[in-house]
Write an enzyme that holds these catalytic residues in place. Structure first.
Site, PDB file in Angstrom:
ATOM      1  N   SER A 240       1.399  -1.219   0.438  1.00 57.62           N
ATOM      2  CA  SER A 240      -0.299   0.139   0.182  1.00 57.62           C
ATOM      3  C   SER A 240       0.516   1.104   0.167  1.00 57.62           C
ATOM      4  O   SER A 240       2.178   1.293   0.067  1.00 57.62           O
ATOM      5  CB  SER A 240      -0.573   0.446   1.372  1.00 57.62           C
ATOM      6  N   LYS A 241       0.221   1.991  -0.193  1.00 58.85           N
ATOM      7  CA  LYS A 241       0.592   3.416  -0.342  1.00 58.85           C
ATOM      8  C   LYS A 241       1.537   4.116   0.076  1.00 58.85           C
ATOM      9  O   LYS A 241       2.546   4.359   0.751  1.00 58.85           O
ATOM     10  CB  LYS A 241      -0.008   4.766  -0.582  1.00 58.85           C
ATOM     11  N   ARG A 242       0.867   3.547   1.789  1.00 62.25           N
ATOM     12  CA  ARG A 242       1.581   3.461   3.405  1.00 62.25           C
ATOM     13  C   ARG A 242       2.855   2.864   3.111  1.00 62.25           C
ATOM     14  O   ARG A 242       4.063   3.166   4.190  1.00 62.25           O
ATOM     15  CB  ARG A 242       0.725   3.429   4.579  1.00 62.25           C
ATOM     16  N   ASP A 243       2.969   1.881   2.977  1.00 62.72           N
ATOM     17  CA  ASP A 243       4.606   0.753   3.156  1.00 62.72           C
ATOM     18  C   ASP A 243       5.519   1.524   2.735  1.00 62.72           C
ATOM     19  O   ASP A 243       6.859   1.502   3.162  1.00 62.72           O
ATOM     20  CB  ASP A 243       3.826  -0.166   2.307  1.00 62.72           C
TER      21      ASP A 243
ATOM     22  N   PHE B 169       5.996   4.595  -5.447  1.00 64.17           N
ATOM     23  CA  PHE B 169       5.494   5.354  -6.076  1.00 64.17           C
ATOM     24  C   PHE B 169       7.122   6.277  -7.441  1.00 64.17           C
ATOM     25  O   PHE B 169       8.301   5.937  -6.895  1.00 64.17           O
ATOM     26  CB  PHE B 169       5.168   6.480  -6.293  1.00 64.17           C
TER      27      PHE B 169
END
Ligand code: GLU
Length: 509
Positions: free
Chosen positions: A264-267, A276
């Protein structure tokens, strides 16, 4: 005749592009190139509530950085333009109407409040509400209202949605290129919204209509879209487009390094790697998420390790050029199981690619950093430095840390090395070394090495102590590339100045 391969990457501009999305695009690209087909960029921005400023530009820039080129699409154009769904708004209405006319869809007038009441009712009975073939007959829609009532509601501009009308208890077969046959029963599927009275289609309608109009031959996308696929297959049937329906391939998820759930984005920032491709500045929260580019990854390394997250060529080789990937890629060899992100492996790939990258190319980028820091040196010097230090770098951002001493004297001296190597006799020995250095001509690495070694041996000095003390004077610490290379690069005058300065600071008189 085999149909032309036309594949698309269809991101929604709802934020930065997730690295899993980059892999989806890469697989589409490899497949298109292998089949001499076309690769299309379509922006799916029908959900205006999720639109994020700058996301589309970000997506385009990310692929430019990665060297993945589209043949058609937003910002490029092509025979099927426009490629941004909000610019195609006027196209979808007639298709929604066609489905209603063919009894494959219906108007639903239930207000959010009414839906809430029903939902709560179901919850009270410990059931989940779904607008589907079993519940729709109790709702306010064109299947339960008279045609006059429907007309009145439409004439008075009552908000509505158009829902797909799944036939009851019917098996939908999906022939997935990776998962083979997937069968779902329509009793389990909800009558998804296709179109809204504000004139906007939902993802499902726009996606299928556009894939058809753009003559997409294969839909290669993330596994999260598999549950939507029965609806898509049924839409092709409803429109009578079955003959030209694309083939489907749903890619396995990218998992967290421990395999526990989707990456996920937070990982990324939590576990020390970007999720990204490029750094992202969130326009709403001002939050910054790290990017592969800014972290010092080489685009080709990112491509290489992403290609292998979920696919393998079945051979030992790990380093692949884009051309090799294009020729070896096959959808059949994509695994069904999720692929775990492996940071150490990503680092390893990047290290390999830094070694394979020409010094001149690395130097071009590194020189930007140097200029920002106020150093303006001949590019040939920077190239030579890069050649000496790149084997110590996993990331291009480490070039400065690994080679600052080629540009500026050390600001501090490692205490541990001083303790271990700096003896009372060291300043005197170093002064003699200065005298020796002064006589060396030409001042080349090999000659300096030979002369210094001979000197140390002849004078029965401790090689380790002298060398480490000398390194300490020049670099400030106990590591770095070959000492004589450093000496010859920074040249005689600078070497002598640094030794004198270190003696003054470490052993002041
Ligand atoms: N717009 C969808 C997404 O954001 C595309 C899914 C598909 O490829 O059909 O992922």
């Amino acid at each position: 005749m085999k149909k032309e391969v036309r594949v698309r990457f269809a991101p929604s501009p709802t934020g930065p592009l997730h690295i899993g999305g980059v892999r989806t695009a890469l697989y589409n690209y490899l497949f298109a190139k292998q089949n001499k087909g076309k690769f299309i960029l379509r922006i799916e921005d029908t959900d205006q509530t999720r639109f994020v400023e700058g996301a589309e530009e970000y997506i385009i820039e990310a692929f430019q950085w990665l060297g993945i080129e589209f043949d058609e699409g937003v910002a490029i154009g092509g025979d099927f333009a426009p490629y941004r769904q909000s610019d195609r708004k006027s196209i979808y209405k007639k298709y929604a109407q066609e489905l209603i006319d063919k009894d494959w869809a219906y108007y639903a007038f239930d207000t959010p409040e009414e839906l809430d009441v029903v939902r709560k009712d179901f919850e009270a009975q410990k059931k989940n509400f779904q607008y589907d073939c079993q519940t729709r007959s109790n709702m306010r829609n064109s299947l339960t209202l008279s045609s006059n009532q429907v007309k009145e509601l439409l004439d008075s501009n009552t908000p509505y949605v158009v829902r797909f009308k799944f036939p009851a208890n019917t098996e939908v077969h999906i022939n997935d290129m990776i998962r083979k046959e997937v069968i779902m029963n329509t009793n389990l599927l909800d009558d998804k919204v296709l179109y809204k009275s504000d004139g906007m289609p939902t993802y499902h309608l726009a996606n299928v209509v556009d894939d058809h109009l753009m003559q997409i031959s294969h839909v290669i996308r993330g596994e999260e879209w598999l549950p939507s696929c029965p609806l898509h297959v049924m839409l092709y049937k409803a429109f009578g487009w079955e003959e030209t329906m694309p083939e489907f391939a749903h890619l396995p998820l990218l998992l967290k390094p421990d395999g526990n759930g989707k990456l996920s984005k937070r990982d990324g920032d939590r576990l020390g790697f970007p999720v990204f491709p490029l750094e992202w500045h969130d326009p709403k929260t001002n939050e910054i998420s790290s990017g592969y580019r800014e972290k010092g990854y080489i685009p080709k390394a990112v491509i290489n390790f992403l290609a292998l997250l979920g696919w393998n060529a079945g051979i030992e080789q790990e380093i692949f050029t884009m051309e090799e990937l294009i020729s070896l890629f096959s959808i059949e060899k994509i695994s069904k199981a999720g692929a775990k992100f492996d940071l150490d492996k990503a680092k390893w790939f990047n290290h390999q690619y830094i070694q394979m990258t020409q010094n001149s190319e690395l130097a071009k980028n590194f020189n930007q950093t140097l200029i920002e820091k106020g150093f303006n040196l001949p590019i040939t010097y920077v190239e030579e430095v890069v050649g000496l230090i790149k084997e110590r770098c996993n990331f291009t951002t480490e070039l400065w840390e690994q080679g600052y001493f080629f540009f500026t004297p050390p600001e501090a001296y490692d205490e541990k090395i001083i303790k271990k190597r700096w003896k009372p006799t060291t300043p005197n020995n170093l002064i003699q070394i200065i005298e020796l250095l002064d006589t060396i001509e030409p001042f080349s690495s090999a000659i300096i090495e030979e002369k210094l070694h001979n000197y140390i041996e002849e004078n029965q000095l401790n090689m380790g102590d002298i060398m480490n003390a000398l390194r300490l004077c020049l670099v400030g610490q106990g590591k770095g590339p070959h000492l004589y290379d450093i000496i010859s690069m920074i040249e005689k005058k600078e070497t002598i100045e640094r030794i004198n300065k270190a003696i003054q600071i470490i052993s002041p008189q």
